[in-house]
Design an enzyme around this catalytic site. Structure first.
Site, PDB file in Angstrom:
ATOM      1  CG  HIS A 217      -0.396 -12.650   1.386  1.00 38.23           C
ATOM      2  ND1 HIS A 217      -0.974 -13.886   1.499  1.00 38.23           N
ATOM      3  CD2 HIS A 217      -0.559 -12.036   2.587  1.00 38.23           C
ATOM      4  CE1 HIS A 217      -1.480 -14.017   2.715  1.00 38.23           C
ATOM      5  NE2 HIS A 217      -1.235 -12.920   3.401  1.00 38.23           N
TER       6      HIS A 217
HETATM    7  C1  UD1 Z   1      -2.122  -8.215   6.017  1.00 38.10           C
HETATM    8  C2  UD1 Z   1      -1.994  -8.998   7.327  1.00 38.10           C
HETATM    9  C3  UD1 Z   1      -1.818 -10.477   7.020  1.00 38.10           C
HETATM   10  C4  UD1 Z   1      -2.920 -10.976   6.113  1.00 38.10           C
HETATM   11  C5  UD1 Z   1      -2.964 -10.118   4.869  1.00 38.10           C
HETATM   12  C6  UD1 Z   1      -4.076 -10.538   3.935  1.00 38.10           C
HETATM   13  C7  UD1 Z   1      -0.887  -7.863   9.207  1.00 38.10           C
HETATM   14  C8  UD1 Z   1       0.363  -7.765   9.976  1.00 38.10           C
HETATM   15  N1  UD1 Z   1      -0.806  -8.561   8.082  1.00 38.10           N
HETATM   16  O1  UD1 Z   1      -0.888  -8.345   5.327  1.00 38.10           O
HETATM   17  O2  UD1 Z   1      -1.873 -11.202   8.234  1.00 38.10           O
HETATM   18  O3  UD1 Z   1      -2.667 -12.318   5.780  1.00 38.10           O
HETATM   19  O4  UD1 Z   1      -3.184  -8.761   5.261  1.00 38.10           O
HETATM   20  O5  UD1 Z   1      -4.044  -9.786   2.766  1.00 38.10           O
HETATM   21  O6  UD1 Z   1      -1.884  -7.326   9.625  1.00 38.10           O
HETATM   22  N2  UD1 Z   1      -2.100  -2.620  -0.128  1.00 38.10           N
HETATM   23  C9  UD1 Z   1      -2.851  -2.164  -1.182  1.00 38.10           C
HETATM   24  N3  UD1 Z   1      -4.206  -2.094  -1.019  1.00 38.10           N
HETATM   25  C10 UD1 Z   1      -4.832  -2.448   0.134  1.00 38.10           C
HETATM   26  C11 UD1 Z   1      -4.052  -2.888   1.196  1.00 38.10           C
HETATM   27  C12 UD1 Z   1      -2.677  -2.984   1.056  1.00 38.10           C
HETATM   28  O7  UD1 Z   1      -2.342  -1.847  -2.238  1.00 38.10           O
HETATM   29  O8  UD1 Z   1      -6.079  -2.357   0.202  1.00 38.10           O
HETATM   30  C13 UD1 Z   1      -0.635  -2.735  -0.305  1.00 38.10           C
HETATM   31  C14 UD1 Z   1       0.132  -1.602   0.314  1.00 38.10           C
HETATM   32  O9  UD1 Z   1       1.177  -1.296  -0.527  1.00 38.10           O
HETATM   33  C15 UD1 Z   1       0.683  -2.201   1.595  1.00 38.10           C
HETATM   34  C16 UD1 Z   1       0.852  -3.672   1.213  1.00 38.10           C
HETATM   35  O10 UD1 Z   1      -0.191  -3.945   0.281  1.00 38.10           O
HETATM   36  O11 UD1 Z   1       1.861  -1.611   1.992  1.00 38.10           O
HETATM   37  C17 UD1 Z   1       0.719  -4.609   2.374  1.00 38.10           C
HETATM   38  O12 UD1 Z   1      -0.492  -4.380   3.099  1.00 38.10           O
HETATM   39  P1  UD1 Z   1      -0.567  -4.616   4.698  1.00 38.10           P
HETATM   40  O13 UD1 Z   1      -1.960  -4.480   5.190  1.00 38.10           O
HETATM   41  O14 UD1 Z   1       0.473  -3.799   5.362  1.00 38.10           O
HETATM   42  O15 UD1 Z   1      -0.098  -6.091   4.867  1.00 38.10           O
HETATM   43  P2  UD1 Z   1      -0.521  -7.404   4.097  1.00 38.10           P
HETATM   44  O16 UD1 Z   1       0.706  -7.956   3.479  1.00 38.10           O
HETATM   45  O17 UD1 Z   1      -1.731  -7.200   3.240  1.00 38.10           O
END
Ligand code: UD1
Length: 374
Positions: A217
């Site tokens: 991811h």
């Molecule tokens: C975040 C953490 C990362 C961790 C990861 C675990 C930071 C900088 N990054 O990255 O360290 O390893 O979580 O998963 O804090 N989304 C959904 N549903 C959710 C949450 C997110 O669909 O419940 C989607 C959204 O489109 C979002 C994307 O996933 O834009 C990324 O989510 P985000 O929390 O920004 O970063 P992660 O890549 O999950």
């Protein structure tokens, strides 16, 4: 004289939940036995809402028996600046209202850093669990979060010696650094038997020790089109040898969809994509995998503890002990094919469990927190 101490425990994203659950449990136990001689503690659980989906958040609350958060800031997704800014504004309001003496943050996500920043500016003490880890790679957002959090926190709870050394090198006073071990292992030990008994691999039609678990991811792996399609080519080839179970993080799923790599016609039957899995299912799948291919931080540690070989698709790791002592090996897109062959041939070290990864970390942390003055 009795001390009354109020804590806010912060969670935000998926890797936070298994690090807070054991401390919450210790706090509950402490509250239930604290007598006339004990200090009083109270705590609130604040969820920033960085992760919000059933499969990215709620299922972990169920699996780990975490009570409903007292406060949910519901910040949701956004750019780093937007997400951080929303947390700053909303968490400040919560702190002004609830007036904690300490906040406890875990890990290295945006919520960890943002809540730390709010607290120190309000004169609230900060304890950071899983402090001191460094990948020395500032292109990773988590590394920035770690550096900021650790430079501001009042107490730094570290999992291993390398973390202490990193902090000392950065000029953090020794008195702030407390090596307590790996709190994630507290959750793992509490839940591993239950996870095993669920035998989650069976529902994917695969056999024990005859499948690979893959999770990817990180933006560096899945946001780059060419890189992602090279990874997929490798996985398609590998799936001819052993089935691969691949739970898809939303970021990864979006990128695969955009590249048309998720259409049924392209996919070999042994490359099994599924939704993100909860805590128990994840542990159960790791435990019986031939090996794990990942870019997750937590899985590098869980595989080391469970003695399962792990290939980490990253140029570096903030958890070097999983390589020096454990079962982890770094790989790259270029080396992936060879490294996978090595894994299939069983050319790997047995690994050892690092010191203080013993299930007692949350007890050690609470004892230290209670011994602190306000
Ligand atoms: C975040 C953490 C990362 C961790 C990861 C675990 C930071 C900088 N990054 O990255 O360290 O390893 O979580 O998963 O804090 N989304 C959904 N549903 C959710 C949450 C997110 O669909 O419940 C989607 C959204 O489109 C979002 C994307 O996933 O834009 C990324 O989510 P985000 O929390 O920004 O970063 P992660 O890549 O999950």
């Amino acid at each position: 004289m009795k001390n009354n101490r109020k804590f806010i425990l912060v969670v935000g994203a998926r890797p936070n939940f298994m690090k807070i659950a054991p401390l919450l449990l210790e706090m509950q136990k402490y509250q239930s036995i604290e007598g006339s001689s004990g200090d009083n503690i109270s705590y609130l659980l604040v969820h920033t809402g960085q992760h919000y989906d059933l499969q990215m958040s709620d299922v972990f609350f169920q699996d780990l028996n975490i009570p409903e958060p007292d406060v949910n800031l519901e910040v949701g997704s956004g750019s780093h600046a937007m997400q951080t800014a929303e947390i700053l504004v909303r968490f400040e309001k919560a702190c002004l209202r609830d007036k904690p003496d300490w906040i406890i943050v875990v890990g290295d996500v945006n919520s960890t850093m943002a809540c730390t920043l709010v607290a120190v500016k309000l004169g609230i003490k900060v304890a950071h669990i899983e402090a001191g880890l460094r990948s020395f790679d500032r292109t990773m957002p988590e590394e920035i979060n770690r550096l900021v959090t650790d430079s501001l926190a009042d107490l730094l709870f570290t999992p291993s010696e390398d973390a202490d050394e990193n902090l000392l090198r950065e000029g953090i006073p020794e008195s702030k650094i407390k090596r307590v071990g790996n709190i994630m292992i507290d959750s793992l030990l509490t839940n591993v038997e239950k996870a095993r008994s669920l035998e989650p691999y069976k529902s994917y039609g695969v056999e024990e020790n005859k499948y690979i678990l893959a999770t990817l991811h990180r933006p560096a792996n899945v946001d780059n089109q060419e890189h992602l399609s090279q990874i997929m080519n490798n996985l398609m080839d590998l799936s001819k040898k052993l089935p691969i179970i691949f739970p898809l993080h939303p970021r990864t799923k979006n990128n695969l969809l955009q590249q048309g790599l998720l259409s049924e016609v392209n996919l070999p039957p042994n490359l099994i994509f599924c939704n993100p899995v909860g805590y128990l299912e994840s542990i159960g799948l790791v435990d019986k995998a031939r090996f794990v291919l990942t870019d997750s931080g937590g899985l590098q540690e869980e595989t080391t503890f469970l003695g399962v070989p792990c290939l980490t698709l990253r140029p570096n790791t903030e958890r070097p002990i999983t390589i020096t002592l454990g079962t982890n090996k770094l790989t790259s897109v270029e080396k992936l094919r060879d490294d996978i062959d090595q894994m299939l041939e069983g050319n790997l070290s047995a690994g050892k469990i690092p010191e203080l990864w013993d299930g007692l970390t949350s007890q050690r942390i609470l004892k230290i927190l209670i011994s602190q003055s306000h």
